[in-house]
Design a protein around this motif. Structure first.
Motif, PDB file in Angstrom:
ATOM      1  N   VAL A   3      -2.920  -5.105  42.069  1.00 37.02           N
ATOM      2  CA  VAL A   3      -1.704  -4.240  42.056  1.00 37.02           C
ATOM      3  C   VAL A   3      -1.439  -3.722  40.740  1.00 37.02           C
ATOM      4  O   VAL A   3      -1.747  -5.560  39.622  1.00 37.02           O
ATOM      5  CB  VAL A   3      -0.357  -4.319  42.804  1.00 37.02           C
ATOM      6  N   ARG A   4      -1.267  -3.367  40.111  1.00 44.62           N
ATOM      7  CA  ARG A   4      -1.585  -3.670  38.569  1.00 44.62           C
ATOM      8  C   ARG A   4       0.451  -2.739  37.877  1.00 44.62           C
ATOM      9  O   ARG A   4       0.358  -1.692  38.314  1.00 44.62           O
ATOM     10  CB  ARG A   4      -2.986  -2.331  37.595  1.00 44.62           C
ATOM     11  N   VAL A   5       0.736  -3.083  36.432  1.00 46.31           N
ATOM     12  CA  VAL A   5       1.631  -2.258  36.179  1.00 46.31           C
ATOM     13  C   VAL A   5       1.067  -0.962  35.239  1.00 46.31           C
ATOM     14  O   VAL A   5       0.561  -2.203  34.375  1.00 46.31           O
ATOM     15  CB  VAL A   5       3.131  -3.555  35.623  1.00 46.31           C
ATOM     16  N   THR A   6       1.534  -0.188  35.538  1.00 46.91           N
ATOM     17  CA  THR A   6       1.163   0.786  34.694  1.00 46.91           C
ATOM     18  C   THR A   6       2.279   1.159  33.595  1.00 46.91           C
ATOM     19  O   THR A   6       2.424   2.673  32.947  1.00 46.91           O
ATOM     20  CB  THR A   6       0.242   1.766  35.399  1.00 46.91           C
ATOM     21  N   LEU A   7       3.916   0.800  33.396  1.00 45.43           N
ATOM     22  CA  LEU A   7       4.995   0.787  32.929  1.00 45.43           C
ATOM     23  C   LEU A   7       4.792   0.952  31.450  1.00 45.43           C
ATOM     24  O   LEU A   7       5.264   1.955  30.918  1.00 45.43           O
ATOM     25  CB  LEU A   7       5.615  -0.179  33.069  1.00 45.43           C
ATOM     26  N   ASN A   8       3.710   0.165  30.687  1.00 41.06           N
ATOM     27  CA  ASN A   8       3.200   0.721  28.964  1.00 41.06           C
ATOM     28  C   ASN A   8       3.129   2.015  29.163  1.00 41.06           C
ATOM     29  O   ASN A   8       2.885   2.494  28.124  1.00 41.06           O
ATOM     30  CB  ASN A   8       3.152  -0.255  28.876  1.00 41.06           C
ATOM     31  N   ASP A   9       1.962   2.183  29.734  1.00 42.20           N
ATOM     32  CA  ASP A   9       0.840   3.447  30.000  1.00 42.20           C
ATOM     33  C   ASP A   9       2.695   4.649  29.747  1.00 42.20           C
ATOM     34  O   ASP A   9       2.657   6.073  29.082  1.00 42.20           O
ATOM     35  CB  ASP A   9       0.021   3.678  31.072  1.00 42.20           C
ATOM     36  N   LEU A  34       7.855  -9.341  30.148  1.00 39.99           N
ATOM     37  CA  LEU A  34       6.586  -9.745  31.633  1.00 39.99           C
ATOM     38  C   LEU A  34       6.704  -9.079  32.448  1.00 39.99           C
ATOM     39  O   LEU A  34       5.756  -9.328  32.815  1.00 39.99           O
ATOM     40  CB  LEU A  34       8.026 -11.656  32.033  1.00 39.99           C
ATOM     41  N   PHE A  35       7.106  -8.023  32.541  1.00 36.84           N
ATOM     42  CA  PHE A  35       7.691  -7.033  33.940  1.00 36.84           C
ATOM     43  C   PHE A  35       5.928  -5.689  33.725  1.00 36.84           C
ATOM     44  O   PHE A  35       5.766  -5.882  33.888  1.00 36.84           O
ATOM     45  CB  PHE A  35       8.308  -6.446  34.170  1.00 36.84           C
ATOM     46  N   ARG A  36       6.060  -5.613  32.187  1.00 34.00           N
ATOM     47  CA  ARG A  36       5.240  -4.913  31.505  1.00 34.00           C
ATOM     48  C   ARG A  36       4.157  -5.208  31.558  1.00 34.00           C
ATOM     49  O   ARG A  36       2.775  -4.497  31.977  1.00 34.00           O
ATOM     50  CB  ARG A  36       5.743  -4.153  30.103  1.00 34.00           C
ATOM     51  N   SER A  37       3.850  -6.584  31.278  1.00 38.92           N
ATOM     52  CA  SER A  37       2.259  -6.998  31.297  1.00 38.92           C
ATOM     53  C   SER A  37       1.774  -7.977  32.563  1.00 38.92           C
ATOM     54  O   SER A  37       0.297  -7.884  32.473  1.00 38.92           O
ATOM     55  CB  SER A  37       2.238  -8.183  29.590  1.00 38.92           C
ATOM     56  N   GLY A  38       2.434  -7.904  33.291  1.00 44.82           N
ATOM     57  CA  GLY A  38       2.422  -7.212  34.677  1.00 44.82           C
ATOM     58  C   GLY A  38       1.904  -9.059  35.065  1.00 44.82           C
ATOM     59  O   GLY A  38       1.385  -9.189  36.216  1.00 44.82           O
ATOM     60  N   LYS A  39       3.033 -10.744  34.323  1.00 43.68           N
ATOM     61  CA  LYS A  39       2.766 -11.926  34.916  1.00 43.68           C
ATOM     62  C   LYS A  39       3.651 -12.267  35.560  1.00 43.68           C
ATOM     63  O   LYS A  39       4.309 -12.997  35.226  1.00 43.68           O
ATOM     64  CB  LYS A  39       3.236 -11.806  32.939  1.00 43.68           C
ATOM     65  N   GLY A  60       5.540   4.791  41.838  1.00 43.48           N
ATOM     66  CA  GLY A  60       4.132   4.813  41.691  1.00 43.48           C
ATOM     67  C   GLY A  60       3.644   5.627  40.385  1.00 43.48           C
ATOM     68  O   GLY A  60       2.561   5.369  39.774  1.00 43.48           O
ATOM     69  N   ASP A  61       4.459   5.922  40.037  1.00 42.14           N
ATOM     70  CA  ASP A  61       4.362   5.803  38.586  1.00 42.14           C
ATOM     71  C   ASP A  61       4.284   4.810  37.598  1.00 42.14           C
ATOM     72  O   ASP A  61       3.783   4.740  36.402  1.00 42.14           O
ATOM     73  CB  ASP A  61       5.583   6.933  37.818  1.00 42.14           C
ATOM     74  N   LEU A  62       5.269   3.876  37.991  1.00 36.90           N
ATOM     75  CA  LEU A  62       4.605   2.630  37.264  1.00 36.90           C
ATOM     76  C   LEU A  62       4.088   1.601  37.767  1.00 36.90           C
ATOM     77  O   LEU A  62       3.251   0.368  37.148  1.00 36.90           O
ATOM     78  CB  LEU A  62       6.202   1.712  37.754  1.00 36.90           C
ATOM     79  N   LEU A  63       2.914   1.461  38.659  1.00 31.96           N
ATOM     80  CA  LEU A  63       2.033   0.995  40.184  1.00 31.96           C
ATOM     81  C   LEU A  63       1.504   1.431  40.075  1.00 31.96           C
ATOM     82  O   LEU A  63       1.485   2.671  40.656  1.00 31.96           O
ATOM     83  CB  LEU A  63       2.780   0.381  41.083  1.00 31.96           C
ATOM     84  N   ASP A  64      -0.261   0.794  40.383  1.00 39.45           N
ATOM     85  CA  ASP A  64      -1.038   1.291  40.697  1.00 39.45           C
ATOM     86  C   ASP A  64      -2.189  -0.228  41.475  1.00 39.45           C
ATOM     87  O   ASP A  64      -1.832  -0.861  41.064  1.00 39.45           O
ATOM     88  CB  ASP A  64      -1.825   1.554  39.249  1.00 39.45           C
ATOM     89  N   TYR A  65      -3.060   0.507  42.087  1.00 35.37           N
ATOM     90  CA  TYR A  65      -3.862   0.348  43.083  1.00 35.37           C
ATOM     91  C   TYR A  65      -4.941  -0.193  43.169  1.00 35.37           C
ATOM     92  O   TYR A  65      -5.415   0.948  43.296  1.00 35.37           O
ATOM     93  CB  TYR A  65      -2.842  -0.076  44.863  1.00 35.37           C
TER      94      TYR A  65
END
Length: 80
Positions: A3-9, A34-39, A60-65
């Motif tokens: 699971v990846r955080v795509t918020l920054n994009d 910390l959330f933006r970086s997936g930490k 789903g716009d904020l996370l990817d799998y």
């Protein structure tokens, strides 16, 4: 972790600054970073809901799998 955080994009596409979004969501800049970086290991649904409201998006716009078959190996059940 698949699971990846795509918020920054999303923020880049919308031309938003982290400081502004963090303030609107009610998070410190450190927590938001910390959330933006997936930490982080998790996020509260209430925080996810506020992010979606502020950014006018869906979770789903904020996370990817990315599927990883090794994740399907038997593990001990966790508390939810």
């Amino acid at each position: 972790m698949p699971v990846r955080v795509t918020l920054n994009d999303l923020m880049v596409r919308k031309g938003l600054k982290a400081r502004d979004v963090a303030a609107q969501v009610g998070l410190s800049e450190t927590q938001f970073s910390l959330f933006r970086s997936g930490k982080v290991k998790g996020i509260r649904f209430s925080t996810l809901s506020r992010l979606c409201a502020v950014l006018e998006c869906r979770p789903g716009d904020l996370l990817d799998y990315d599927f990883d078959p090794r994740e399907m190996e038997p593990v001990e059940p966790e508390e939810v």
